[in-house]
Motif scaffolding. Structure first.
Motif, PDB file in Angstrom:
ATOM      1  N   PRO A   1     -30.295 -82.029 -13.724  1.00 26.33           N
ATOM      2  CA  PRO A   1     -29.630 -81.619 -12.479  1.00 26.33           C
ATOM      3  C   PRO A   1     -30.624 -81.293 -11.373  1.00 26.33           C
ATOM      4  O   PRO A   1     -31.767 -80.910 -11.640  1.00 26.33           O
ATOM      5  CB  PRO A   1     -28.836 -80.383 -12.876  1.00 26.33           C
TER       6      PRO A   1
ATOM      7  N   ASN B   1     -30.580 -78.832  -9.250  1.00 26.97           N
ATOM      8  CA  ASN B   1     -30.922 -77.403  -9.274  1.00 26.97           C
ATOM      9  C   ASN B   1     -30.640 -76.847 -10.663  1.00 26.97           C
ATOM     10  O   ASN B   1     -29.542 -77.005 -11.189  1.00 26.97           O
ATOM     11  CB  ASN B   1     -30.091 -76.641  -8.239  1.00 26.97           C
ATOM     12  N   ASP B   2     -31.629 -76.194 -11.244  1.00 35.19           N
ATOM     13  CA  ASP B   2     -31.447 -75.639 -12.586  1.00 35.19           C
ATOM     14  C   ASP B   2     -32.432 -74.489 -12.819  1.00 35.19           C
ATOM     15  O   ASP B   2     -33.052 -74.409 -13.870  1.00 35.19           O
ATOM     16  CB  ASP B   2     -31.636 -76.737 -13.646  1.00 35.19           C
ATOM     17  N   ASN B   3     -32.583 -73.648 -11.811  1.00 36.54           N
ATOM     18  CA  ASN B   3     -33.523 -72.522 -11.903  1.00 36.54           C
ATOM     19  C   ASN B   3     -34.942 -72.967 -12.244  1.00 36.54           C
ATOM     20  O   ASN B   3     -35.653 -72.305 -13.001  1.00 36.54           O
ATOM     21  CB  ASN B   3     -33.040 -71.478 -12.924  1.00 36.54           C
ATOM     22  N   TYR B   4     -35.323 -74.117 -11.705  1.00 37.94           N
ATOM     23  CA  TYR B   4     -36.694 -74.596 -11.888  1.00 37.94           C
ATOM     24  C   TYR B   4     -37.666 -73.632 -11.205  1.00 37.94           C
ATOM     25  O   TYR B   4     -37.319 -72.993 -10.209  1.00 37.94           O
ATOM     26  CB  TYR B   4     -36.871 -75.987 -11.278  1.00 37.94           C
TER      27      TYR B   4
END
Ligand code: ZN
Length: 130
Positions: free
Chosen positions: A69, A71-74
């Motif tokens: 995805p 955005n995924d708290n990268y």
């Protein structure tokens, strides 16, 4: 070694660059050997896949977006971690045989430049060896 640029028009897209690579090899006049296609970017990739149905590249991009995805708290502060991960999964290069001065590809195969953090202007490097 030769290089050409690819102007991409979306965040993610796959561009058929087979004819661009063929043009480079035609100028080289190599008859038999190995051709390497490489992109010197960390958020783009090179792959070989189907050229006949444009839904194939679309499906590849759609499924990559599901698996990785946007955005995924990268943690990567630049905000384009998804593009880095996709680029590593697909890889920065492909190798294709050259015989009788032609790329040895299957009927339905093309070489694709894969953009994952566009739109941008990108470089593709082509090198060949007998
Ligand atoms: Zn980055």
């Amino acid at each position: 070694m030769k290089q050409f640029t690819v102007k991409t028009g979306a965040r993610s897209e796959m561009t058929d660059i087979t004819d661009r690579v063929r043009d480079v090899l035609r100028e080289s006049e190599i008859k038999s050997g190995i051709c390497y296609v490489f992109t010197p970017h960390t958020t783009a990739a090179i792959t070989i896949n189907e050229n006949a149905d444009p839904d194939v590249p679309r499906d590849i991009i759609m499924e990559m977006d599901k698996v990785i995805p946007l955005n995924d708290n990268y943690r990567h502060i630049e905000g384009n971690s998804a593009a880095h991960i996709k680029a590593s999964l697909i890889g920065a290069s492909e190798m294709v045989f050259i015989e009788d001065g032609k790329l040895v590809l299957g009927t339905w195969q093309s070489i694709f430049f894969c953009e994952f953090d566009g739109p941008r202007t990108r470089k593709v490097l082509v090198k060949w060896t007998p």
